[in-house]
Design a protein around this motif. Structure first.
Motif, PDB file in Angstrom:
ATOM      1  N   TYR A  61       0.877  -1.558   0.057  1.00 28.12           N
ATOM      2  CA  TYR A  61      -0.373   0.192   0.349  1.00 28.12           C
ATOM      3  C   TYR A  61       0.529   1.352  -0.226  1.00 28.12           C
ATOM      4  CZ  TYR A  61       0.402  -1.207   4.864  1.00 28.12           C
ATOM      5  OH  TYR A  61       0.337  -1.429   6.879  1.00 28.12           O
ATOM      6  N   ASN A  71       2.111  10.367   3.647  1.00 27.49           N
ATOM      7  CA  ASN A  71       3.677  10.892   5.223  1.00 27.49           C
ATOM      8  C   ASN A  71       3.807  12.839   3.599  1.00 27.49           C
ATOM      9  OD1 ASN A  71       5.248   9.650   6.241  1.00 27.49           O
ATOM     10  ND2 ASN A  71       4.435   7.556   4.854  1.00 27.49           N
ATOM     11  N   GLY A  83       9.096  -0.708  11.130  1.00 26.22           N
ATOM     12  CA  GLY A  83       7.954  -0.134   9.877  1.00 26.22           C
ATOM     13  C   GLY A  83       8.102   0.534   9.526  1.00 26.22           C
ATOM     14  N   GLY A  91       7.508   1.509   5.736  1.00 21.23           N
ATOM     15  CA  GLY A  91       6.640   2.141   5.328  1.00 21.23           C
ATOM     16  C   GLY A  91       7.525   2.407   3.684  1.00 21.23           C
ATOM     17  N   ASP A 112      10.734  -2.780   7.472  1.00 17.46           N
ATOM     18  CA  ASP A 112       9.650  -3.597   7.552  1.00 17.46           C
ATOM     19  C   ASP A 112       8.979  -4.601   6.482  1.00 17.46           C
ATOM     20  OD1 ASP A 112       6.879  -1.005   6.687  1.00 17.46           O
ATOM     21  OD2 ASP A 112       6.569  -3.270   5.717  1.00 17.46           O
ATOM     22  N   LEU A 113       8.480  -5.056   7.478  1.00 19.93           N
ATOM     23  CA  LEU A 113       8.427  -6.569   6.385  1.00 19.93           C
ATOM     24  C   LEU A 113       8.065  -6.732   5.327  1.00 19.93           C
ATOM     25  CD1 LEU A 113       6.855  -9.489   7.553  1.00 19.93           C
ATOM     26  CD2 LEU A 113       4.707  -8.507   7.317  1.00 19.93           C
ATOM     27  N   HIS A 136       7.380  -2.139  -0.036  1.00 22.85           N
ATOM     28  CA  HIS A 136       7.860  -0.841   1.189  1.00 22.85           C
ATOM     29  C   HIS A 136       8.824  -1.008   0.983  1.00 22.85           C
ATOM     30  CE1 HIS A 136       3.408  -0.732   2.735  1.00 22.85           C
ATOM     31  NE2 HIS A 136       3.225  -1.200   1.755  1.00 22.85           N
ATOM     32  N   ALA A 176      12.500  -7.535   6.984  1.00 20.21           N
ATOM     33  CA  ALA A 176      11.936  -8.159   8.138  1.00 20.21           C
ATOM     34  C   ALA A 176      10.541  -8.302   9.349  1.00 20.21           C
ATOM     35  CB  ALA A 176      13.421  -7.901   9.596  1.00 20.21           C
ATOM     36  N   ASP A 177      10.778  -9.230  10.179  1.00 23.28           N
ATOM     37  CA  ASP A 177       9.305  -9.350  10.760  1.00 23.28           C
ATOM     38  C   ASP A 177       9.606  -8.271  11.610  1.00 23.28           C
ATOM     39  OD1 ASP A 177       7.196  -9.356  12.841  1.00 23.28           O
ATOM     40  OD2 ASP A 177       6.441 -11.784  11.455  1.00 23.28           O
ATOM     41  N   LEU A 178       9.341  -7.532  12.626  1.00 22.26           N
ATOM     42  CA  LEU A 178       9.845  -6.570  13.580  1.00 22.26           C
ATOM     43  C   LEU A 178       8.945  -7.942  15.370  1.00 22.26           C
ATOM     44  CD1 LEU A 178       7.870  -2.684  13.294  1.00 22.26           C
ATOM     45  CD2 LEU A 178      10.827  -3.704  13.266  1.00 22.26           C
ATOM     46  N   ALA A 229       5.990   4.624  13.907  1.00 22.06           N
ATOM     47  CA  ALA A 229       5.292   5.527  13.586  1.00 22.06           C
ATOM     48  C   ALA A 229       3.562   4.411  13.174  1.00 22.06           C
ATOM     49  CB  ALA A 229       5.114   6.399  13.073  1.00 22.06           C
ATOM     50  N   ASN A 230       3.059   4.555  13.311  1.00 26.63           N
ATOM     51  CA  ASN A 230       1.742   3.712  12.622  1.00 26.63           C
ATOM     52  C   ASN A 230       2.001   2.647  12.520  1.00 26.63           C
ATOM     53  OD1 ASN A 230      -0.160   6.141  12.868  1.00 26.63           O
ATOM     54  ND2 ASN A 230       0.855   6.923  11.140  1.00 26.63           N
ATOM     55  N   LEU A 256       0.631  -5.208  15.080  1.00 26.57           N
ATOM     56  CA  LEU A 256       0.766  -6.826  15.218  1.00 26.57           C
ATOM     57  C   LEU A 256       0.221  -6.913  16.066  1.00 26.57           C
ATOM     58  CD1 LEU A 256       4.911  -4.541  15.945  1.00 26.57           C
ATOM     59  CD2 LEU A 256       3.948  -5.088  13.875  1.00 26.57           C
TER      60      LEU A 256
END
Ligand SMILES: C[S@@+](CC[C@H](N)C(=O)[O-])C[C@H]1O[C@@H](n2cnc3c(N)ncnc32)[C@H](O)[C@@H]1O
Length: 275
Positions: A15, A23, A49, A51, A73-74, A78, A94-96, A112-113, A118
């Protein structure tokens, strides 16, 4: 393979367009929060994250050439969008909740956001805290969720639209209001994760007509077309949906962004804490 998050995120989800529009709309307002939260030249900062990378660029500018800015970011799309900006910085897909980074590597973590995307926010926060150096700070930011955005024109319609949005989230993601308290859940999350010196700060991003191009693009795409578009039709009476469509249609004389009483308030809350 990572299973989809509570808001449907997975490694291929894209997205980026919506994130870029957000932003462009809110980025300049967020900048002052970064320095107010204690980010300084020379620091090592992680954007958790990240983005599409606009914020990572701002963080990198503040820490400067003696600092380090890394984005995680996953989503592969992005990460690719962030990489295309070419400002020097580190990037990790990577996954946070399972970060492949060394403990004690960062002075500041900006997130942020993302925490509401999660499954286990407290666990993820504990993992992020472990990446901080002594004296480091973590900053969790959250835009107001849509039911908290106010338009001036018609409180009755606003109430119905907000309820329709809630119903949509309930049906699509199985989330109810108790799951959508993101902004005011931040302080509690921080404390539950064992962070101290927890301090919130909220700014209001306000717009009146005539709005600038970035605001118009963000409101039209992310809110009028996506959040309030076709997907709300089943949840509103025909006449209410038709009224909403007129307000969101730039070709219609009732278009919200040309109304002289247009007044939009979007809040952004940043909560900082230290291990
Ligand atoms: C709403 S966006 C916010 C992006 C950015 N921080 C901003 O403010 O524009 C949430 C981001 O978190 C990422 N994300 C979602 N779940 C994640 C996870 N488990 N690990 C890492 N990133 C994740 C998404 O891919 C997306 O880029």
């Amino acid at each position: 393979m990572t299973s989809a998050g509570p808001l449907g995120d997975h490694p291929q989800r894209d997205y980026a367009r919506k994130l870029r529009q957000f932003n462009a709309f809110a980025g300049p307002d967020l900048h002052s929060l970064m320095t107010a939260a204690g980010l300084r030249p020379g620091m090592a900062v992680l954007d958790a994250g990240c983005g599409t990378g606009e914020t990572l660029g701002r963080l990198a500018n503040i820490v400067g050439p003696d600092g380090m800015a890394v984005g995680v970011d996953l989503s592969a799309p992005h990460i690719a969008a962030t990489a295309s900006q070419r400002t020097p910085r580190g990037l990790v897909q990577a996954d946070l909740t399972r970060l492949p980074l060394h403990a004690g590597s960062f002075d500041f973590i900006w997130c942020a956001n993302t925490i509401n995307h999660l499954r286990d926010a407290v666990d993820a926060l504990r993992g992020m805290s472990a990446l901080l150096r002594p004296g480091g700070r973590i900053a969790l930011g959250q835009s107001s969720f849509l039911p908290d955005m106010y338009f001036a024109w018609d409180l009755r319609l606003e109430r119905l639209v907000n309820e329709a949005v809630r119903q949509y989230y309930r049906d699509r993601y199985g989330l109810d209001e108790r799951d959508l308290t993101a902004v005011r859940a931040l302080v509690g999350l921080m404390r539950e994760a064992g962070l101290g010196n927890v301090q919130p700060r909220t700014i209001a991003i306000e717009r009146v007509s005539p709005v600038d191009a970035a605001t118009e693009a963000y409101l039209q795409e992310a809110i009028f077309r996506q959040t309030w578009g076709e997907r709300l039709r089943p949840y509103l009476a025909d006449e209410d949906y038709a009224q909403l469509e007129r307000l969101c249609d730039p070709r219609h004389p009732a278009y919200a962004l040309r109304r002289p009483d247009f007044h939009f308030i979007h809040t952004f809350t940043l909560v900082t804490g230290s291990p």
